[in-house]
Design a protein around this motif. Structure first.
Motif, PDB file in Angstrom:
ATOM      1  N   PRO A  40       0.826  -1.216   0.000  1.00 32.69           N
ATOM      2  CA  PRO A  40       0.000   0.000   0.000  1.00 32.69           C
ATOM      3  C   PRO A  40       0.855   1.258   0.000  1.00 32.69           C
ATOM      4  O   PRO A  40       2.019   1.242   0.415  1.00 32.69           O
ATOM      5  N   LYS A  41       0.270   2.337  -0.475  1.00 28.86           N
ATOM      6  CA  LYS A  41       0.989   3.606  -0.537  1.00 28.86           C
ATOM      7  C   LYS A  41       0.337   4.645   0.370  1.00 28.86           C
ATOM      8  O   LYS A  41       0.446   5.847   0.143  1.00 28.86           O
ATOM      9  N   ASP A  42      -0.345   4.163   1.417  1.00 30.41           N
ATOM     10  CA  ASP A  42      -0.997   5.069   2.358  1.00 30.41           C
ATOM     11  C   ASP A  42      -0.073   5.321   3.547  1.00 30.41           C
ATOM     12  O   ASP A  42       1.141   5.132   3.454  1.00 30.41           O
ATOM     13  N   ALA A  45       0.896   1.283   8.937  1.00 35.48           N
ATOM     14  CA  ALA A  45       2.126   0.637   9.397  1.00 35.48           C
ATOM     15  C   ALA A  45       2.641  -0.337   8.349  1.00 35.48           C
ATOM     16  O   ALA A  45       3.860  -0.464   8.148  1.00 35.48           O
ATOM     17  N   TYR A  46       1.734  -1.021   7.656  1.00 29.04           N
ATOM     18  CA  TYR A  46       2.145  -1.977   6.643  1.00 29.04           C
ATOM     19  C   TYR A  46       2.812  -1.280   5.458  1.00 29.04           C
ATOM     20  O   TYR A  46       3.786  -1.777   4.899  1.00 29.04           O
ATOM     21  N   ALA A  47       2.301  -0.111   5.094  1.00 24.82           N
ATOM     22  CA  ALA A  47       2.924   0.669   4.023  1.00 24.82           C
ATOM     23  C   ALA A  47       4.331   1.092   4.430  1.00 24.82           C
ATOM     24  O   ALA A  47       5.246   1.126   3.597  1.00 24.82           O
ATOM     25  N   LEU A  48       4.523   1.397   5.721  1.00 23.14           N
ATOM     26  CA  LEU A  48       5.837   1.792   6.212  1.00 23.14           C
ATOM     27  C   LEU A  48       6.821   0.628   6.112  1.00 23.14           C
ATOM     28  O   LEU A  48       7.983   0.818   5.733  1.00 23.14           O
ATOM     29  N   ILE A  49       6.352  -0.585   6.424  1.00 23.93           N
ATOM     30  CA  ILE A  49       7.201  -1.773   6.286  1.00 23.93           C
ATOM     31  C   ILE A  49       7.616  -1.951   4.831  1.00 23.93           C
ATOM     32  O   ILE A  49       8.776  -2.237   4.524  1.00 23.93           O
ATOM     33  N   ASN A 167      16.527  -9.373   7.718  1.00 26.31           N
ATOM     34  CA  ASN A 167      15.851 -10.473   8.400  1.00 26.31           C
ATOM     35  C   ASN A 167      14.667  -9.986   9.224  1.00 26.31           C
ATOM     36  O   ASN A 167      13.613 -10.621   9.240  1.00 26.31           O
ATOM     37  N   ILE A 168      14.818  -8.880   9.921  1.00 28.70           N
ATOM     38  CA  ILE A 168      13.716  -8.339  10.722  1.00 28.70           C
ATOM     39  C   ILE A 168      12.530  -7.994   9.834  1.00 28.70           C
ATOM     40  O   ILE A 168      11.380  -8.369  10.130  1.00 28.70           O
ATOM     41  N   LEU A 169      12.783  -7.285   8.738  1.00 26.45           N
ATOM     42  CA  LEU A 169      11.703  -6.896   7.834  1.00 26.45           C
ATOM     43  C   LEU A 169      11.026  -8.117   7.209  1.00 26.45           C
ATOM     44  O   LEU A 169       9.795  -8.172   7.096  1.00 26.45           O
TER      45      LEU A 169
END
Length: 207
Positions: A40-42, A45-49, A167-169
């Motif tokens: 997503p491009k919003d 938090a998922y877009a930030l990942i 690895n974290i990401l």
């Protein structure tokens, strides 16, 4: 050995990105008419990942190019002398090559289900054949092995940071994708989880 690594690493990552990201993305877009890049491009938090994931890949790519262009500077920057051993370098190169072949094979086996991110608008097929019989996430596993091999081949603090951050990401992304797959496929995915480990088949109990 240093001269070989100087040219091997940028060539490797150029091929990796061209084949495993750009090439497969173009192929999927032509076959399905859909963009496989579904991060997503919003402002979620998922877009930030997704943003951090792409930035890490971009910085890694630039770093590998700088290695070829300015070897005197890059080779001497934060090298871990205790690991600067030819045997480990050869092992790292072998890991990188095997990981490349592994990732490409897994992407081919995913066919039109391959995505960069989670496609919530379309139900994709649950892939359990091929390399997916041994790992629920063979592509991420291959990318982790590739980064580990990169660190062994060129043991610097910077490459260790690439390995840790990558690895974290990827571990976060794996768990988000597993939640999505459980919602999409229900019991079929639960049965699959019982048979196959998150990263490898014999690691089920600890992953």
């Amino acid at each position: 050995m240093a001269d070989f690594i100087r040219f091997f690493i940028p060539v490797y990552f150029i091929l990796f990105f061209m084949v495993s990201f750009l090439g497969i993305s173009i192929h999927i877009r032509r076959k399905t008419g859909r963009d496989p890049n579904v991060f997503p491009k919003d402002e979620s938090a998922y877009a930030l990942i997704g943003f951090y994931f792409k930035m890490t890949l971009f910085v890694l790519f630039v770093y590998s190019i700088l290695l070829a262009a300015f070897p005197e500077i890059v080779f001497s920057a934060w090298i871990i002398r205790a690991l600067d051993i030819d045997f480990l370098k050869y092992a790292g190169i072998a890991f990188m090559i095997i990981a490349f072949a592994w990732v490409f094979t897994a992407q081919v086996q995913m066919k039109n289900s391959w995505r960069i991110g989670i496609d919530r608008s379309m139900k994709t097929e649950l892939i359990t054949h091929g390399l997916f019989r041994f790992s629920r996430n063979p592509i991420f596993m291959g990318m982790m092995v590739s980064l580990f091999g990169f660190f062994l081949a060129f043991p610097t603090v910077i490459n260790l940071a690439f390995y840790v951050v990558g690895n974290i990401l990827m571990q976060i992304q794996i768990r988000l994708e597993e939640e999505h797959l459980l919602k999409e496929h229900g019991q079929a995915y639960l049965d699959y989880k019982k048979r196959v480990g998150r990263l490898f088949i014999f690691m089920n109990s600890i992953t």
